[in-house]
Design a protein around this motif. Structure first.
Motif, PDB file in Angstrom:
ATOM      1  N   TRP A   1      59.953  20.409  68.154  1.00 47.36           N
ATOM      2  CA  TRP A   1      61.064  19.747  67.492  1.00 47.36           C
ATOM      3  C   TRP A   1      60.660  19.551  66.044  1.00 47.36           C
ATOM      4  O   TRP A   1      59.532  19.179  65.752  1.00 47.36           O
ATOM      5  N   LEU A   2      61.568  19.789  65.112  1.00 49.86           N
ATOM      6  CA  LEU A   2      61.268  19.640  63.693  1.00 49.86           C
ATOM      7  C   LEU A   2      62.461  19.014  62.998  1.00 49.86           C
ATOM      8  O   LEU A   2      63.594  19.493  63.148  1.00 49.86           O
ATOM      9  N   THR A   3      62.222  17.934  62.258  1.00 53.74           N
ATOM     10  CA  THR A   3      63.302  17.261  61.532  1.00 53.74           C
ATOM     11  C   THR A   3      62.827  16.903  60.129  1.00 53.74           C
ATOM     12  O   THR A   3      61.625  16.736  59.892  1.00 53.74           O
ATOM     13  N   VAL A   4      63.779  16.763  59.220  1.00 58.04           N
ATOM     14  CA  VAL A   4      63.522  16.191  57.904  1.00 58.04           C
ATOM     15  C   VAL A   4      64.467  15.006  57.732  1.00 58.04           C
ATOM     16  O   VAL A   4      65.515  14.936  58.386  1.00 58.04           O
ATOM     17  N   SER A   5      64.082  14.079  56.870  1.00 62.76           N
ATOM     18  CA  SER A   5      64.961  12.929  56.659  1.00 62.76           C
ATOM     19  C   SER A   5      64.814  12.412  55.243  1.00 62.76           C
ATOM     20  O   SER A   5      63.733  12.432  54.649  1.00 62.76           O
ATOM     21  N   ARG A   6      65.928  12.003  54.701  1.00 60.63           N
ATOM     22  CA  ARG A   6      65.995  11.264  53.444  1.00 60.63           C
ATOM     23  C   ARG A   6      67.337  10.557  53.455  1.00 60.63           C
ATOM     24  O   ARG A   6      68.361  11.172  53.156  1.00 60.63           O
ATOM     25  N   GLN A   7      67.326   9.322  53.828  1.00 63.40           N
ATOM     26  CA  GLN A   7      68.518   8.512  54.100  1.00 63.40           C
ATOM     27  C   GLN A   7      69.118   8.871  55.450  1.00 63.40           C
ATOM     28  O   GLN A   7      69.482   7.997  56.213  1.00 63.40           O
ATOM     29  N   TYR A   8      69.214  10.135  55.777  1.00 66.00           N
ATOM     30  CA  TYR A   8      69.691  10.558  57.086  1.00 66.00           C
ATOM     31  C   TYR A   8      68.710  11.561  57.690  1.00 66.00           C
ATOM     32  O   TYR A   8      68.000  12.255  56.967  1.00 66.00           O
ATOM     33  N   MET A   9      68.702  11.636  59.003  1.00 63.64           N
ATOM     34  CA  MET A   9      67.850  12.592  59.684  1.00 63.64           C
ATOM     35  C   MET A   9      68.596  13.907  59.872  1.00 63.64           C
ATOM     36  O   MET A   9      69.753  13.921  60.285  1.00 63.64           O
ATOM     37  N   TYR A  10      67.904  15.021  59.579  1.00 66.18           N
ATOM     38  CA  TYR A  10      68.487  16.352  59.723  1.00 66.18           C
ATOM     39  C   TYR A  10      67.595  17.179  60.653  1.00 66.18           C
ATOM     40  O   TYR A  10      66.489  17.566  60.261  1.00 66.18           O
ATOM     41  N   PRO A  11      68.036  17.451  61.871  1.00 65.91           N
ATOM     42  CA  PRO A  11      67.242  18.317  62.759  1.00 65.91           C
ATOM     43  C   PRO A  11      67.233  19.747  62.238  1.00 65.91           C
ATOM     44  O   PRO A  11      68.262  20.296  61.865  1.00 65.91           O
ATOM     45  N   ILE A  12      66.052  20.356  62.210  1.00 69.65           N
ATOM     46  CA  ILE A  12      65.916  21.754  61.820  1.00 69.65           C
ATOM     47  C   ILE A  12      65.808  22.634  63.056  1.00 69.65           C
ATOM     48  O   ILE A  12      66.507  23.635  63.196  1.00 69.65           O
ATOM     49  N   TYR A  13      64.916  22.254  63.942  1.00 69.52           N
ATOM     50  CA  TYR A  13      64.692  23.064  65.143  1.00 69.52           C
ATOM     51  C   TYR A  13      64.415  22.132  66.313  1.00 69.52           C
ATOM     52  O   TYR A  13      63.736  21.125  66.170  1.00 69.52           O
ATOM     53  N   ARG A  14      64.941  22.502  67.479  1.00 66.92           N
ATOM     54  CA  ARG A  14      64.729  21.669  68.663  1.00 66.92           C
ATOM     55  C   ARG A  14      64.571  22.543  69.893  1.00 66.92           C
ATOM     56  O   ARG A  14      65.443  23.358  70.204  1.00 66.92           O
ATOM     57  N   ASP A  15      63.455  22.345  70.567  1.00 68.70           N
ATOM     58  CA  ASP A  15      63.203  22.996  71.845  1.00 68.70           C
ATOM     59  C   ASP A  15      63.789  22.094  72.928  1.00 68.70           C
ATOM     60  O   ASP A  15      63.444  20.918  73.028  1.00 68.70           O
ATOM     61  N   GLU A  16      64.681  22.618  73.732  1.00 66.14           N
ATOM     62  CA  GLU A  16      65.344  21.800  74.745  1.00 66.14           C
ATOM     63  C   GLU A  16      64.351  21.181  75.721  1.00 66.14           C
ATOM     64  O   GLU A  16      64.619  20.157  76.335  1.00 66.14           O
ATOM     65  N   ALA A  17      63.179  21.794  75.868  1.00 63.33           N
ATOM     66  CA  ALA A  17      62.174  21.243  76.776  1.00 63.33           C
ATOM     67  C   ALA A  17      61.596  19.932  76.259  1.00 63.33           C
ATOM     68  O   ALA A  17      60.953  19.191  77.004  1.00 63.33           O
TER      69      ALA A  17
END
Length: 312
Positions: free
Chosen positions: A242-258
């Motif tokens: 799982w990979l996210t970035v955030s600055r005021q809001y969280m933005y998912p970049i990639y997510r493994d359903e597992a």
């Protein structure tokens, strides 16, 4: 006006001050601190002593009696607080939700922490003082004057501020540390992923520093959306869960359903070095992950990147 009525009027004014503050805390933070406070027993003992001093000064009590009454009052609110904190926060939060900057999903910048820590401190202080003063008046046979109520409120606020600060920054107090050598092996094993995270964070910080980075076009797409779509393809080449970035809001970049169910913010073990934090977190199915976070501090809504990676 009698002393009791003045005391009640004081508490009413304190409650109105709480309602008016733009630092009102959000619901998730209230629940978390309300639960974790009961595990911070060294700080709770300090709170008992602080409030005992206030009782001794306000009501002319001897030290031993002041400590006993303070202990009884805190045990009383500890028992009721488990039941009262969530519904009380649930009632007042919708009234002031509009005053909160952004949404509860925004990053944990210092601005975010300070405003909500202040709100939580005021909220718990009002609840605890409103419960403890009548209890002390009844059990301790004390005459609660306006001066006594104000002094006790101040003592409660000081103690609660210390407690909230410890809960928010006390990962190393309440959670066992991840050994340095384990972190070193982890960072060596995932060196390509960490390098990719640093590059991605630099791009994200540069992008979100430009005016209009959240502005959507006629198709409902913003510059950050376009950038995330590009980065996602690259992220799939690495070993991220799982990979996210955030600055005021969280933005998912990639997510493994597992990886569904893994804790996003905290973990059972914790490590910090400079602007890097690592959590060993367990998913609902008992699967362990390392949460690796890098922050660019020093600006409102600090730019952050988080990755969920398998343990070694």
């Amino acid at each position: 006006m009698t002393g009791a009525r003045r005391a009640r009027a004081f508490l009413l004014m304190a409650g109105l001050c709480l309602a008016a503050t733009p630092a009102m805390a959000d619901i998730p933070m209230t629940w978390v601190i309300g639960i974790l406070k009961f595990g911070a027993w060294p700080v709770l003992l300090l709170i008992v002593l602080i409030e005992a001093v206030a009782l001794a000064l306000a009501c002319g009590l001897r030290a031993g009696r002041a400590v006993r009454l303070s202990l009884y009052a805190n045990l009383f609110t500890a028992a009721l607080g488990v039941v009262l904190y969530p519904p009380f926060a649930g009632v007042i939060y919708p009234l002031f939700q509009a005053a909160l900057p952004g949404s509860v999903a925004q990053g944990w910048s210092m601005e975010w922490i300070i405003t909500r820590a202040a709100g939580v401190t005021l909220l718990f202080t009002v609840i605890d003082t409103a419960l403890e003063l009548p209890f002390l008046a009844h059990v301790g046979k004390l005459r609660i004057t306006l001066k006594a109520a104000a002094l006790y409120f101040l003592a409660n606020f000081i103690g609660m501020a210390i407690l909230v600060g410890v809960v928010l920054s006390g990962e190393g107090v309440f959670k066992p540390p991840i050994p340095d050598e384990e972190i070193a092996r982890f960072e060596q094993h995932y060196a390509p992923e960490i390098a990719f995270m640093q590059k991605t964070l630099g791009e994200f910080e540069a992008l979100t520093s430009r005016p209009g980075w959240k502005r959507e076009d006629e198709n409902g797409t913003s510059p950050v959306d376009t950038w995330i779509a590009q980065v996602e393809a690259e992220a799939r080449e690495y070993r991220f869960r799982w990979l996210t970035v955030s600055r005021q809001y969280m933005y998912p970049i990639y997510r493994d359903e597992a990886a569904k169910g893994v804790s996003q913010w905290t973990g059972e073990q914790w490590y910090r070095r400079g602007n890097v934090e690592v959590y060993a977190s367990k998913a609902n199915r008992g699967i362990w992950y390392f949460v690796y976070k890098i922050t660019v501090p020093g600006t409102p809504h600090d730019a952050q990147i988080r990755a969920w990676l398998d343990p070694l």
